[in-house]
Design a protein around this motif. Structure first.
Motif, PDB file in Angstrom:
ATOM      1  N   GLU A 113       0.837  -1.213   0.000  1.00  0.00           N
ATOM      2  CA  GLU A 113       0.000   0.000   0.000  1.00  0.00           C
ATOM      3  C   GLU A 113       0.865   1.254   0.000  1.00  0.00           C
ATOM      4  N   HIS A 114       1.898   1.322   0.854  1.00  0.00           N
ATOM      5  CA  HIS A 114       2.812   2.464   0.934  1.00  0.00           C
ATOM      6  C   HIS A 114       4.232   1.953   0.630  1.00  0.00           C
ATOM      7  N   VAL A 115       4.701   2.186  -0.564  1.00  0.00           N
ATOM      8  CA  VAL A 115       5.961   1.575  -0.983  1.00  0.00           C
ATOM      9  C   VAL A 115       7.152   2.033  -0.155  1.00  0.00           C
ATOM     10  N   ARG A 116       7.122   3.280   0.297  1.00  0.00           N
ATOM     11  CA  ARG A 116       8.291   3.789   1.019  1.00  0.00           C
ATOM     12  C   ARG A 116       8.457   3.165   2.397  1.00  0.00           C
ATOM     13  N   ASN A 117       7.427   2.470   2.845  1.00  0.00           N
ATOM     14  CA  ASN A 117       7.529   1.790   4.132  1.00  0.00           C
ATOM     15  C   ASN A 117       8.081   0.371   4.006  1.00  0.00           C
ATOM     16  N   PRO A 119      10.889  -2.476   3.248  1.00  0.00           N
ATOM     17  CA  PRO A 119      12.366  -2.535   3.308  1.00  0.00           C
ATOM     18  C   PRO A 119      13.025  -2.762   1.942  1.00  0.00           C
ATOM     19  N   ARG A 120      12.303  -3.295   0.967  1.00  0.00           N
ATOM     20  CA  ARG A 120      12.909  -3.529  -0.343  1.00  0.00           C
ATOM     21  C   ARG A 120      12.655  -2.388  -1.322  1.00  0.00           C
ATOM     22  N   PHE A 121      12.015  -1.322  -0.844  1.00  0.00           N
ATOM     23  CA  PHE A 121      11.743  -0.206  -1.753  1.00  0.00           C
ATOM     24  C   PHE A 121      13.061   0.420  -2.219  1.00  0.00           C
ATOM     25  N   LYS A 122      13.148   0.642  -3.508  1.00  0.00           N
ATOM     26  CA  LYS A 122      14.282   1.357  -4.085  1.00  0.00           C
ATOM     27  C   LYS A 122      13.748   2.362  -5.085  1.00  0.00           C
ATOM     28  N   ASP A 130       8.388   9.304  -8.520  1.00  0.00           N
ATOM     29  CA  ASP A 130       8.253  10.108  -7.307  1.00  0.00           C
ATOM     30  C   ASP A 130       6.851  10.045  -6.691  1.00  0.00           C
ATOM     31  N   ASP A 131       5.836  10.137  -7.523  1.00  0.00           N
ATOM     32  CA  ASP A 131       4.489  10.362  -7.002  1.00  0.00           C
ATOM     33  C   ASP A 131       3.687   9.096  -6.738  1.00  0.00           C
ATOM     34  N   TYR A 132       4.222   7.953  -7.092  1.00  0.00           N
ATOM     35  CA  TYR A 132       3.417   6.730  -7.002  1.00  0.00           C
ATOM     36  C   TYR A 132       3.577   6.082  -5.632  1.00  0.00           C
ATOM     37  N   GLN A 133       2.418   5.727  -5.037  1.00  0.00           N
ATOM     38  CA  GLN A 133       2.399   5.243  -3.662  1.00  0.00           C
ATOM     39  C   GLN A 133       2.268   3.723  -3.540  1.00  0.00           C
ATOM     40  N   SER A 134       1.322   3.142  -4.282  1.00  0.00           N
ATOM     41  CA  SER A 134       1.048   1.705  -4.128  1.00  0.00           C
ATOM     42  C   SER A 134       1.726   0.906  -5.237  1.00  0.00           C
ATOM     43  N   PHE A 135       1.857  -0.384  -4.962  1.00  0.00           N
ATOM     44  CA  PHE A 135       2.578  -1.274  -5.889  1.00  0.00           C
ATOM     45  C   PHE A 135       1.954  -2.659  -5.842  1.00  0.00           C
ATOM     46  N   LEU A 136       1.736  -3.236  -7.027  1.00  0.00           N
ATOM     47  CA  LEU A 136       1.350  -4.641  -7.127  1.00  0.00           C
ATOM     48  C   LEU A 136       2.127  -5.248  -8.283  1.00  0.00           C
ATOM     49  N   GLY A 137       2.901  -6.262  -7.976  1.00  0.00           N
ATOM     50  CA  GLY A 137       3.687  -6.930  -9.003  1.00  0.00           C
ATOM     51  C   GLY A 137       3.424  -8.417  -8.999  1.00  0.00           C
ATOM     52  N   VAL A 138       3.334  -9.007 -10.175  1.00  0.00           N
ATOM     53  CA  VAL A 138       3.127 -10.454 -10.297  1.00  0.00           C
ATOM     54  C   VAL A 138       4.135 -10.990 -11.318  1.00  0.00           C
ATOM     55  N   PRO A 139       4.558 -12.233 -11.143  1.00  0.00           N
ATOM     56  CA  PRO A 139       5.536 -12.797 -12.088  1.00  0.00           C
ATOM     57  C   PRO A 139       4.898 -13.150 -13.432  1.00  0.00           C
ATOM     58  N   LEU A 140       5.667 -12.969 -14.487  1.00  0.00           N
ATOM     59  CA  LEU A 140       5.288 -13.409 -15.827  1.00  0.00           C
ATOM     60  C   LEU A 140       5.942 -14.755 -16.066  1.00  0.00           C
ATOM     61  N   ILE A 141       5.147 -15.812 -16.118  1.00  0.00           N
ATOM     62  CA  ILE A 141       5.678 -17.173 -16.214  1.00  0.00           C
ATOM     63  C   ILE A 141       5.075 -17.853 -17.436  1.00  0.00           C
ATOM     64  N   ASP A 142       5.942 -18.412 -18.257  1.00  0.00           N
ATOM     65  CA  ASP A 142       5.477 -19.167 -19.421  1.00  0.00           C
ATOM     66  C   ASP A 142       6.106 -20.546 -19.404  1.00  0.00           C
ATOM     67  N   ARG A 143       5.262 -21.585 -19.448  1.00  0.00           N
ATOM     68  CA  ARG A 143       5.713 -22.981 -19.442  1.00  0.00           C
ATOM     69  C   ARG A 143       6.676 -23.265 -18.291  1.00  0.00           C
TER      70      ARG A 143
END
Length: 899
Positions: A113-117, A119-122, A130-143
């Motif tokens: 929800e708050h990326v700057r909080n 520990p892996r935020f870079k 600068d302005d983006y707060q939230s983050f959702l990442g999912v892996p791209l997996i093929d076969r």
């Protein structure tokens, strides 16, 4: 089937009702995904369409795709909607940094929800995050393979519920094949880097000059310093630097062309093998060899046997023969050779960095890296398996340096030919038994087992055990069924070349296998004894000959010698009826032919001539080549070789802290105008490298003749335990310090494929004077033929069937003497006579244009009469038609007389 992607809304009480009322505009269909890549040739645009569509459906401010780079240790921004577009292809992060890296590292979704909080935020300032707060990442997996990471971001803090995470994951799964295909077809993220990596990972580049030249042109100095290793070179080039260098040298079109040709080569279906060896496609040839000399950057070879195996697998690839190679990975390879000031050889072993080699873990039928195990009396030996791409063929190398092995077993495959009998039997057990088990784990069922020398003889015993187990039959029933599928090649008449082991070593290492075969100790030892009733040591060559239906020597003369050697194995048969034939060795033309000569042949033999180089008529066009053009091409190659020799001589002298004056002298050693004779091979005493020194005064007179000078270049290694061979080598090396031979003799240290390539492409004459009939074949002189050099050789091995009186020079008349000293003296005298009366006069006989017309005519004759016969394509065709197809049961007829 449809995936419904939920548009972000205010929280609702009834999730099911909300899901049912989703607007149709939020449905991502298969047709939509297919349309993303509807226009071919624009994969970058395809990925941009993907991220734009997903950002719109999820109502996020940012959607980005990060793809794994070839090293699989870094991510690169491939496409984005929301971040700065100029960062595409430039923004990189390691998988151990940043939130996107965390997704790749853990291969699972990450929602914050708050990326700057976190520990892996870079923070990547250049991306405009600068302005983006939230983050959702999912892996791209093929076969089952991670391709990258799909990320969405928002300006406002946002909690991503499980439903959204699941839907984005499903969307990523849906688009992953599109992304994977685009990466495979066009490598749209840094196409130069991706395509160069694809080339580097298949050793096809090593015999394709256009591909090899790409790596050389990137950085000629580092290319040389890194022993022509493209993997090491590319590891030093970050994306931005490589792209800049490629743009500077205008390499992109050349890279695309080379990559396209590799793909066409790999996917070709109309090959010679497809026409003549279709029976091998479901059950390929398994070619077992203790060493493979494919290229100098893969140091798992020592000399001729390994180089022959490398040429064999390369020609099998070119011809489209279904064949896999099986060998061992030697962590320290063969030794590096260093000479001291006295000319004495010292051995140095260096660890090979696997990450710098074009190898990957071989994946088995179960989807996991293959690990094989072999039982011995002292415990289990484990080995991992590496896969190397050699054109269309795979080469599998077993490596015992794995956890679970004892320290002794971990070191087992560290050195090639570097241990005692115990190490050797260890290695050969792993090669034969472990190698066949590795193929089974990979899902490969060979139709033919080709054993390249006795080192791999234990393969047949494992094949028999597997057949007994699979068919529920006895040892005696399994033997003929397996033997008909075995091809055994013997390579030497020299006793030291035939491994023999004591009974206790055999029982210690082969005891469990013996028991599985249901054999007593006596019966098992009998398999490796010429006389089963004797107490002989176990001979690997005897094992190979007894358990193979087809056996061959490697030249016509060697076939005669082998039949005489092993008559005792076939009681009741006359020597001529002993079932050992011959397939004369050949060399891989694209590997050993200089690019300058390749272009000359293109002009006069016709484009694509190399695809039919085993046809005699193809080479007839050499007679139409202008004498001046052929001589100028040869002279340029000779000058290039001399420059190489000078650089190596200066480098090795500097390492020995030689005086500055010596270094200056070596910078000018050798003259392009002098007749240059080359000698490079293993320094075994029977090869008689010092034969010409029997009359030192006559040699001194030859090399110092101001009108017709002669100069020599030597290279080669003596086995670490061969003291007599080392003394011969020392005798040759010391000539460099003899004032009589100053500037006329050079010994090049650390003989390998690279040194051999330079010498065989540039010498005028190739000297070969083994003690007949101990040279089974010899192939170095065949490489010289392709490049216009002439052979000066004893009538032994391949030269005995090649020499016609006008396509080179012969030492002696093919006769031997029972007394070795008489034999050597006679050959030495004849060598000097041929040099004095034939070679030197013909070379220096020039016309008004300064051309040695008679010499050039002999050059043309050697190319025309020998180029088609002594190349590896002809050799592999012979093996295929005479051995492989019959062994696999693929012949259409076989008429036999009943006697």
């Amino acid at each position: 089937m449809e995936i419904k992607l939920e548009q972000p809304k205010e929280p609702v009480q009834d999730q099911d009702q909300a899901a049912c009322s989703l607007d149709a505009s939020y449905v991502l269909t298969w047709d939509e995904i297919a349309n993303l890549a509807a226009e071919p040739g624009k994969p970058a645009e395809t990925l941009m369409n993907v991220v734009a569509l997903i950002a719109r459906r999820f109502g996020t401010d940012v959607c980005s795709a990060y793809l794994l780079e070839p090293d699989r240790a870094n991510l690169v921004l491939a496409a984005t909607l929301g971040l700065r577009h100029e960062c595409v292809g430039k923004l990189r992060m390691a998988v151990n940094e940043g939130l996107a890296g965390l997704v790749a590292e853990q291969v699972r979704p990450v929602a914050v929800e708050h990326v700057r909080n976190h520990p892996r935020f870079k923070y990547f300032k250049e991306a405009g995050e600068d302005d983006y707060q939230s983050f959702l990442g999912v892996p791209l997996i093929d076969r089952g393979v991670l391709q990258g990471v799909l990320v969405v971001q928002t300006l406002e803090p946002r909690i991503f519920p499980e439903r959204e995470i699941r839907l984005l994951t499903e969307a990523a799964n849906r688009v992953a094949p599109v992304v994977s295909e685009a990466r495979t077809i066009d490598r749209f993220i840094a196409p130069a880097q991706e395509r160069l990596w694809a080339l580097a990972r298949n050793l096809w580049w090593s015999w394709d000059y256009d591909s090899a030249s790409l790596f050389r042109d990137l950085d000629p100095l580092r290319w040389s310093q890194l022993n022509h290793n493209p993997v090491s070179l590319l590891n030093e080039y970050p994306l931005a630097k490589l792209e800049a260098r490629a743009a500077e040298l205008v390499l992109h079109s050349r890279i695309n062309y080379a990559y396209r040709r590799l793909r066409e080569y790999e996917e070709a279906e109309r090959t010679w093998g497809a026409r003549h060896a279709g029976v091998l496609r479901p059950r390929p040839v398994a070619y077992f060899s203790a060493e493979f000399g494919v290229h100098e950057s893969l140091p798992v070879y020592s000399g001729g046997l390994g180089v022959l195996a490398g040429d064999h697998i390369k020609s099998a690839s070119d011809l489209g023969i279904p064949l896999v190679g099986v060998g061992l990975f030697y962590g320290q390879g063969y030794f590096r050779q260093r000479l001291d000031r006295d000319g004495w050889q010292h051995e140095e072993y260096l660890e090979t960095d696997v990450s710098q080699l074009p190898m990957e873990a071989a994946i088995g039928k179960n989807g996991r890296p293959v690990v094989v195990q072999v039982d011995t009396r002292h415990g289990v030996i484990y080995a991992k398996v590496w896969r190397v791409k050699v054109g269309r063929c795979d080469l599998f190398l077993l490596d015992s340096d794995v956890e679970g092995n004892t320290p002794e077993d971990r070191e087992m495959t560290s050195r090639l030919y570097g241990g005692d009998g115990r190490v050797r039997v260890h290695q050969e057990l792993l090669l034969g038994v472990g190698g066949l088990r590795a193929l089974k784990a990979l899902g490969i069922t060979p139709g033919v087992l080709h054993l390249n020398e006795g080192h791999s003889g234990f393969t047949v015993l494992e094949a028999i055990r597997q057949r007994m187990e699979e068919e529920g039959i006895s040892f005696d029933m399994a033997v003929p069924r397996v033997a008909r599928e075995v091809v055994f090649t013997t390579h030497t008449p020299v006793p030291a070349g035939h491994d023999r082991f004591d009974a206790d070593l055999i029982e210690e290492h082969l005891g469990p296998l013996r028991e599985a075969l249901g054999l007593s100790k006596e019966n098992f030892m009998a398999l490796g004894r010429e006389n089963p009733e004797s107490d002989e040591r176990f001979c690997m060559t005897v094992l190979g000959l007894k358990l193979s239906r087809r056996a061959n020597a490697v030249s016509s003369l060697h076939g005669e010698v082998s039949r005489a050697m092993w008559t005792g194995l076939f009681p009741g048969k006359l020597e001529d009826a002993v079932p050992i034939g011959h397939v004369t060795n050949g060399v891989h033309v694209p590997t050993w032919l200089a690019p300058q000569m390749f272009r000359l042949y293109d002009r006069h033999l016709g484009t694509g001539w190399h695809l039919r180089s085993s046809e005699a008529k193809i080479w007839e066009g050499i007679d139409n080549v202008d004498d001046g053009e052929l001589w100028e091409t040869h002279f340029n190659l000779k000058s290039r070789m001399i420059e190489f020799v000078r650089r190596r001589a200066v480098k090795q002298a500097a390492r020995r802290d030689e005086p500055h004056g010596v270094l200056q002298q070596l910078e000018r050693v050798l003259s392009p105008d002098a007749l240059t004779i080359g000698f490079a091979r293993r320094f075994a005493t029977y090869k008689r490298a010092n034969l010409f020194l029997a009359d030192i005064e006559k040699i001194a007179g030859m090399v110092n003749d101001p009108k017709r000078p002669v100069q020599f270049v030597f290279a080669g290694k003596a086995h670490p335990l061969d003291e007599p061979g080392k003394r011969v080598l020392q005798q040759i090396a010391q000539l460099m310090r003899d004032p009589q031979f100053a500037n006329k003799f050079v010994f090049v240290e650390d003989y390998d494929i690279n040194v051999g390539r330079h010498l065989t492409q540039g010498v005028d004459v190739w000297l070969n004077n083994p003690r007949r009939p101990l040279e089974a074949s010899g192939t170095s002189g065949q490489k010289v033929v392709l490049n216009g050099g002439l052979n000066l050789s004893v009538l032994d091995g391949w030269w005995a069937e090649a020499y016609d009186g006008l396509n080179g020079f012969a030492i002696g008349h093919g006769r031997t003497h029972s007394e070795m000293d008489v034999h050597d003296t006679r050959d030495g005298e004849d060598l000097m006579r041929v040099l004095r009366e034939e070679v030197i006069p013909l070379y220096y006989q020039r016309d008004r244009d300064g051309l040695p017309r008679g010499w050039i005519q002999r050059m043309k004759r050697t190319i025309r009469t020998l180029g088609w016969r002594f190349n590896a394509d002809r050799m592999v065709m012979d093996y295929t038609l005479q051995c492989y197809v019959p062994a696999a049961g693929g012949t259409s007829s076989d008429s036999r007389l009943r006697l």
